[in-house]
Scaffold this active site. Structure first.
Site, PDB file in Angstrom:
ATOM      1  N   SER A  92      78.370 -31.755 -82.892  1.00 19.34           N
ATOM      2  CA  SER A  92      77.360 -30.891 -82.269  1.00 19.34           C
ATOM      3  C   SER A  92      76.247 -30.473 -83.216  1.00 19.34           C
ATOM      4  CB  SER A  92      78.036 -29.640 -81.720  1.00 19.34           C
ATOM      5  OG  SER A  92      78.651 -28.971 -82.795  1.00 19.34           O
ATOM      6  N   THR A 194      76.934 -25.166 -81.381  1.00 19.88           N
ATOM      7  CA  THR A 194      75.863 -24.895 -82.332  1.00 19.88           C
ATOM      8  C   THR A 194      76.370 -23.987 -83.443  1.00 19.88           C
ATOM      9  OG1 THR A 194      74.251 -24.989 -80.577  1.00 19.88           O
ATOM     10  CG2 THR A 194      73.635 -23.681 -82.510  1.00 19.88           C
ATOM     11  N   THR A 212      71.670 -27.419 -84.645  1.00 21.35           N
ATOM     12  CA  THR A 212      72.395 -28.036 -83.535  1.00 21.35           C
ATOM     13  C   THR A 212      71.854 -29.423 -83.211  1.00 21.35           C
ATOM     14  OG1 THR A 212      73.155 -27.607 -81.266  1.00 21.35           O
ATOM     15  CG2 THR A 212      70.852 -27.159 -81.703  1.00 21.35           C
ATOM     16  N   ARG A 222      64.683 -32.903 -74.239  1.00 21.66           N
ATOM     17  CA  ARG A 222      65.174 -31.530 -74.026  1.00 21.66           C
ATOM     18  C   ARG A 222      65.305 -30.780 -75.368  1.00 21.66           C
ATOM     19  NH1 ARG A 222      69.805 -28.283 -75.698  1.00 21.66           N
ATOM     20  NH2 ARG A 222      70.318 -26.876 -74.011  1.00 21.66           N
ATOM     21  N   THR A 245      75.287 -19.396 -79.577  1.00 22.41           N
ATOM     22  CA  THR A 245      75.814 -20.741 -79.359  1.00 22.41           C
ATOM     23  C   THR A 245      76.085 -20.875 -77.863  1.00 22.41           C
ATOM     24  OG1 THR A 245      77.569 -22.305 -80.005  1.00 22.41           O
ATOM     25  CG2 THR A 245      78.214 -20.017 -79.764  1.00 22.41           C
ATOM     26  N   GLY A 246      76.115 -22.101 -77.376  1.00 24.86           N
ATOM     27  CA  GLY A 246      76.384 -22.287 -75.954  1.00 24.86           C
ATOM     28  C   GLY A 246      75.183 -22.866 -75.235  1.00 24.86           C
TER      29      GLY A 246
HETATM   30  N1  GLY Z   1      72.670 -23.787 -78.038  1.00 24.69           N
HETATM   31  C1  GLY Z   1      72.194 -25.050 -78.330  1.00 24.69           C
HETATM   32  C2  GLY Z   1      71.548 -25.765 -77.241  1.00 24.69           C
HETATM   33  O1  GLY Z   1      71.686 -25.425 -76.078  1.00 24.69           O
HETATM   34  O2  GLY Z   1      70.884 -26.720 -77.515  1.00 24.69           O
END
Ligand code: GLY
Length: 334
Positions: A92, A194, A212, A222, A245-246
């Site tokens: 990740s 992340t 990340t 994206r 994170t998430g």
């Molecule tokens: N939290 C990292 C992402 O959504 O890219």
């Protein structure tokens, strides 16, 4: 006279007589006296400290080592994040990150220091250490964010070596995913971790970093919350810092890290602030059962907080000489 009052008075007279570099030296001495004062007022809080999302003991150990050398929180978070970026087994962050749906590994990162400076890279390819490129953006350019090819060219001009970030394991996982090719993001707490890191150095100054490869199999182009100031990370050296994170889309919509710092400014503890920020997401997103978000926060005293939507979020904290993995409390108790 209370000790704090005495320190305030001392500050004025010290400042009054000092000139040039001796002002700086006096201020430094004063800030370490204040650090001691803050420590003695709250026995559960202390610094230096490092806290990071997920179980990343090697990263926090490196950041702690840097702090023990007397270096800044900024140096600590950069070096700490670099450990995870170079870990090819982590899917990740950095090398080995899971690619987008076209098979390209694209990295996002940002860094913020105690003076409120900030630098970020988004959609960076072929470079192992986006956190260090983000720091270069902050320190060596008039800008705060560089994206895509421009970020890559900048990194190479600064001496970063191009590398292939797609490992065999991540390529295999992507090829497996392509059999179903569901372009709707498949979210769960295992495919999204992340690394956000916050540190306070011995002077009580706070910095943070966030790095990340973003959501696995995301649409090409994206960008998530991690490199966006106020969402993936925010530091205000007078108050504290927070990082996320998430699922980035949800963090972005609520400007989560800035929100947490502002809640702490209003008097909330780091724990209360993280819980309220998760509460905002829950309130706005009825489908919260389908995704994970986790926050960590620290205040100026060295108190910490962490909270997530679902079970399974962990943090690593290095404080008082102990490097610990701690399970986070969470909202969705079923
Ligand atoms: N939290 C990292 C992402 O959504 O890219």
């Amino acid at each position: 006279m209370k000790r704090r009052k005495f320190i305030q008075n001392a500050s004025l007279s010290t400042f009054g007589i000092a000139v040039g570099s001796s002002v700086f030296a006096s201020e430094k001495k004063l800030s370490s006296i204040i650090s001691e004062e803050i420590k003695s007022e709250n026995s559960t809080a202390s610094f230096p400290l490092v806290i990071a999302t997920w179980n990343v003991n090697n990263s926090t150990a490196e950041a702690w080592r840097v702090l023990q050398e007397g270096k800044s929180a900024l140096d600590a978070v950069e070096k700490g994040c670099m450990i995870e970026e170079a870990n090819a087994e982590g899917q990740s962050v950095g090398i080995g990150g899971l690619p987008d749906r076209d098979g390209n590994v694209t990295l996002d990162a940002c860094i913020m220091d105690s003076k409120g400076n900030y630098g970020a890279v988004v959609y960076l390819q072929n470079i192992m250490h986006p956190i260090s490129v983000a720091r270069k953006v902050m320190e060596d350019t008039p800008h705060v964010i560089l994206a895509g090819k421009g970020a890559e060219q900048f990194a190479i001009s600064e001496g970063f070596k191009p590398v292939d970030l797609l490992t065999d394991a991540s390529k295999k996982a992507w090829e497996e995913w392509k059999k179903t090719s569901q372009y709707k993001p498949i979210i769960n707490i295992e495919n999204h971790d992340t690394i956000g890191m916050l540190a306070i150095d011995k002077n009580g100054d706070i910095s943070g970093g966030c790095t990340t490869s973003g959501l696995a199999y995301k649409m090409a182009g994206r960008v998530g919350d991690s490199p966006i100031i106020g969402s993936g990370l925010f530091i205000d050296n007078e108050i504290g810092g927070a990082t996320a994170t998430g699922l980035g889309e949800e963090v972005l919509k609520t400007v989560g890290s800035f929100l947490i710092v502002e809640l702490m400014r209003q008097g909330k503890t780091p724990q209360q602030a993280c819980e309220e920020a998760i509460g905002r997401i829950i309130k706005k997103s009825p489908n919260f059962k389908d995704f994970q978000v986790g926050y960590i926060a620290v205040n100026k005293k060295g108190e910490t907080g962490y909270y997530s939507i679902h079970d399974g979020f962990w943090v690593t904290k290095y404080q008082d000489g102990k490097n610990e993995n701690i399970p986070s409390d969470f909202y969705d108790k079923k």
